[in-house]
Design an enzyme around this catalytic site. Sequence first.
Site, mmCIF file in Angstrom:
data_model
loop_
_atom_site.group_PDB
_atom_site.id
_atom_site.type_symbol
_atom_site.label_atom_id
_atom_site.label_comp_id
_atom_site.label_asym_id
_atom_site.label_seq_id
_atom_site.Cartn_x
_atom_site.Cartn_y
_atom_site.Cartn_z
ATOM 1 N N SER A 28 0.849 -1.197 0.000
ATOM 2 C CA SER A 28 0.000 0.000 0.000
ATOM 3 C C SER A 28 0.878 1.237 0.000
ATOM 4 C CB SER A 28 -0.876 0.032 1.244
ATOM 5 O OG SER A 28 -1.452 -1.225 1.458
ATOM 6 N N ALA A 111 2.571 -1.448 4.256
ATOM 7 C CA ALA A 111 2.044 -0.473 5.222
ATOM 8 C C ALA A 111 2.005 -1.189 6.567
ATOM 9 C CB ALA A 111 0.647 -0.042 4.819
ATOM 10 N N SER A 210 1.811 -8.737 6.181
ATOM 11 C CA SER A 210 2.439 -9.247 4.950
ATOM 12 C C SER A 210 3.939 -9.406 5.143
ATOM 13 C CB SER A 210 2.161 -8.279 3.796
ATOM 14 O OG SER A 210 2.826 -7.040 4.028
#
Length: 270
Positions: A28, A111, A210
């Site tokens: 992101s 992010a 992630s």
Amino acid sequence: MYTKINEAYEYIHSRYDGKIDIAIILGSGLGPLADEIENPIIIDYQDIPHFPVSTIPGHEGKLYIGTIANKTVCAMKGRFHYYEGHDMDIVTLPIRVFAKLGIPYLFVTNACGGIRDDLNPGQITLISDHIGFMAPSPLRGPNLDEFGPRFKDMTEVYSKQLQEIAKNAAKKTNVSLKEGVYCFFKGPMFETPAEIRALKAIGADMVGMSTVPEAIVARHSGMTTLGISLVTNKAAGLGQSELNHQEVMEAADQAEVNLVKLVKQIIQDM
Ligand code: HPA
């Protein structure tokens, strides 16, 4: 697994058979870096065998192959998350394909929530190390000997040499850059304040959903990795308000100019 890797590899190789220097996973906020890629070949994930199609707003689902600062890069706009329901071997399939394509470097971006006091929204942060033991390992199951050994050392998942280059690039471009330990949280819900206190106690500076699976597989395959996190919010219980995806996306949008500037400089300096 070998069949899936090979079929995805064959397709990408049929679209581009030159040498690629760096694979980049655009989290992101780093999506706009894809727009900096010159003369890109753009491949839809839906055309790549076994690549799932991303389901999250802000994650597009395209592979861009082209040049930045005279280096050939292959950038994933959109990644696969564990919380979407994929098994870890699908989450990390692109990394194995990149390894098979002979790409030596991986940049992985995301992010994250800031846990450490000085990590506020907008802060760009190098990942110096990670904590990932709360989720299944992407290396679980039969070892893929073609890629790496059964018991792989994880002392330096994130290359110290690339971190030095990044720190110098930050000085050159006047971008504020800190470093910290990133902790993987399975998601898709954000953490509770008690969970954040627990993560802080075990040494986490940032938290996100992630990166860790991909970095482990890259390390297993002998790729050299740089991890960059963008802090989009204070982690749960540390900020003023409830967490939401919209806030994360807005903070990412604001910091994206600096992030793109920094990453371009790093690529130039490698
Ligand atoms: N927690 C987990 N993942 C995140 C966060 C967070 O606070 N912010 C952005 N991704």
